[in-house]
Design a protein around this motif. Structure first.
Motif, short mmCIF file in Angstrom:
data_model
loop_
_atom_site.label_atom_id
_atom_site.label_comp_id
_atom_site.label_asym_id
_atom_site.label_seq_id
_atom_site.Cartn_x
_atom_site.Cartn_y
_atom_site.Cartn_z
N PHE A 132 0.85 -1.20 0.00
CA PHE A 132 0.00 0.00 0.00
C PHE A 132 0.88 1.24 0.00
O PHE A 132 2.05 1.21 0.38
CB PHE A 132 -0.93 0.01 1.22
N VAL A 133 0.26 2.34 -0.43
CA VAL A 133 0.87 3.66 -0.33
C VAL A 133 -0.21 4.59 0.21
O VAL A 133 -1.33 4.61 -0.32
CB VAL A 133 1.36 4.17 -1.71
N LYS A 159 3.82 -5.43 8.02
CA LYS A 159 5.20 -5.30 7.53
C LYS A 159 5.40 -4.01 6.73
O LYS A 159 6.52 -3.52 6.62
CB LYS A 159 5.58 -6.53 6.70
N GLY A 160 4.32 -3.47 6.18
CA GLY A 160 4.42 -2.22 5.45
C GLY A 160 4.28 -0.99 6.32
O GLY A 160 4.48 0.14 5.86
N MET A 161 3.96 -1.20 7.59
CA MET A 161 3.83 -0.11 8.55
C MET A 161 5.17 0.13 9.25
O MET A 161 6.07 -0.71 9.22
CB MET A 161 2.76 -0.44 9.59
N ASN A 162 5.26 1.23 9.90
CA ASN A 162 6.48 1.57 10.65
C ASN A 162 6.35 1.05 12.08
O ASN A 162 6.34 1.82 13.04
CB ASN A 162 6.68 3.09 10.64
N VAL A 163 6.27 -0.29 12.23
CA VAL A 163 6.09 -0.89 13.55
C VAL A 163 6.96 -2.14 13.66
O VAL A 163 7.37 -2.73 12.66
CB VAL A 163 4.62 -1.27 13.83
N GLU A 164 7.23 -2.53 14.90
CA GLU A 164 7.93 -3.78 15.20
C GLU A 164 6.92 -4.81 15.70
O GLU A 164 5.81 -4.45 16.12
CB GLU A 164 9.01 -3.55 16.26
N PHE A 165 7.33 -6.09 15.66
CA PHE A 165 6.48 -7.17 16.17
C PHE A 165 7.25 -7.83 17.31
O PHE A 165 7.88 -8.88 17.15
CB PHE A 165 6.16 -8.16 15.05
#
Length: 400
Positions: free
Chosen positions: A134-135, A171-177
């Motif tokens: 996504f964008v 995975k496309g977001m600015n987050v960690e898991f």
């Protein structure tokens, strides 16, 4: 109201329930599911009282009750000494109209929800369509989609990722898991042998330092149902060895009677994780369910917490569509992320460690505490409010 739809990536039960909760409010929804149809395998299948209440409000409750099995009582056992504690959800009849665990395969919920959604003019269900990225910008999200017809794009007002533990959206977001993976894998198999003949309730957890297990009944072609049993396995074992007839039979024979063969209707092996995304929102992109958090299955909280995410998020997105500040969605994150950490992660980790405790003194202390809790109605009630997830819903409401 924006004419651009909410796109939901992932058509499992969490995605379908989220889509329905939004569509009931008149919001246009496009749901993308990579598979060509709803999988029929035996996955999660325990629904706690507040989850059944949510499904009721969405018009799905009666169908679920018709297809499921009510389990009002559940046990904690010691493998050597038998029943340690038995809890009765009837103690909560004054706070929920559904004082039981409803056992019903998750694919049945998916089918029930999908059948409703296909009849709604503001919903598009696109099976065989995978979100590949996504964008986003200030006005919306351009969702990239892959299908047998090639690549395409859908313009959305918001994108919700309910696409599982390996979520493309997350995975496309600015987050960690963040979190960890348990070293052992779980063997799960199903047998039509009726464990009630051995004194088991429809749900039981059996503690043992070497080989604990979790048991629950599921509906299957009429009574008495089918029983799912989960065992830990040694990390060094191969998947082929774990799934072999000899190994599966040895597990159930060691647990029940060693002098007979048991019919095995289903078997699988999988790794188990405890992880929570560092954030559930990045601008106009949000995540829910396994895309946002995963946990071990001891307590049946994973699917339930995902549904709680979806309903909570749909409530807030609806208000944002009506003109409220987008900051309201940060409250969704605070409510659902914190309660997942405080309740789902904490309880499921504690459940596993209780079952596998090796220190005899610590083990005895924990089991004695459970005996005392079950014998005291006030303590049992408090315990059930937590284990049934009623307390986590109440806690989420408190978070501003």
């Amino acid at each position: 109201m924006s004419k651009k739809p909410v796109v939901i990536a992932g058509g499992g039960p969490v995605g379908l329930v989220t889509a329905l909760a939004l569509a009931r409010q008149g919001i246009e929804v496009v749901l993308l599911e990579a598979e060509s149809q709803i999988p029929q395998d035996l996955r999660a299948g325990t629904f706690h009282p507040p989850t059944v209440e949510m499904l009721d409000r969405l018009g799905l409750g009666n169908a679920m009750l018709e297809q499921g099995i009510k389990v009002p009582e559940w046990q904690i056992r010691d493998r050597r000494t038998g029943v340690v504690a038995q809890f009765d959800l009837g103690l909560l009849a004054d706070v929920t109209p559904h004082p039981f665990r409803l056992h019903c395969e998750q694919h049945k919920l998916s089918r029930i929800a999908a059948d409703v959604l296909v009849s709604m003019p503001n919903v598009k269900l696109l099976f065989g369509h995978r979100c590949t990225g996504f964008v986003q910008d200030a006005e919306g999200v351009t969702v990239k989609v892959q299908s047998e017809n090639g690549e395409d794009e859908i313009r959305a007002s918001w994108l919700v990722g309910t696409d599982g533990a390996h979520s493309v959206v997350r995975k496309g977001m600015n987050v960690e898991f963040d979190g960890f993976t348990w070293p052992e894998r779980f063997l799960v198999f199903a047998t039509p042998y009726d464990l009630r003949e051995q004194g088991f309730t429809g749900n039981a957890y059996v503690a043992d330092p070497d080989e604990w297990c979790a048991i629950f009944i599921q509906p299957h072609k009429g009574p008495p149902g089918i029983w799912r049993i989960a065992f830990p396995t040694k990390p060094e074992m191969s998947e082929e060895e774990i799934l072999s007839d000899a190994f599966v039979q040895s597990r159930i024979q060691g647990f029940l009677a060693p002098d007979r063969e048991y019919e095995i209707a289903y078997r699988s092996v999988y790794r188990v994780h405890q992880r929570v995304a560092s954030d559930f929102r990045d601008g106009r992109v949000l995540i829910a369910g396994d895309a946002a958090h995963i946990n071990n299955p001891l307590g049946g909280m994973g699917l339930n917490s995902g549904i709680h995410d979806g309903v909570n998020l749909a409530e807030k997105l609806t208000v944002v569509f009506e003109g409220a500040s987008q900051d309201l969605l940060d409250r969704y994150v605070r409510q659902r992320r914190l309660t997942n950490i405080e309740y789902v992660q904490a309880i499921t980790i504690r459940n596993k460690r209780l079952l596998e405790e090796r220190d005899p003194a610590v083990r005895k202390e924990h089991l004695d505490e459970l005996r005392q809790t079950a014998a005291d109605p006030a303590r049992a009630r408090a315990y059930l409010l937590n284990s049934s997830m009623i307390a986590s819903i109440a806690r989420a409401r408190e978070i501003q």
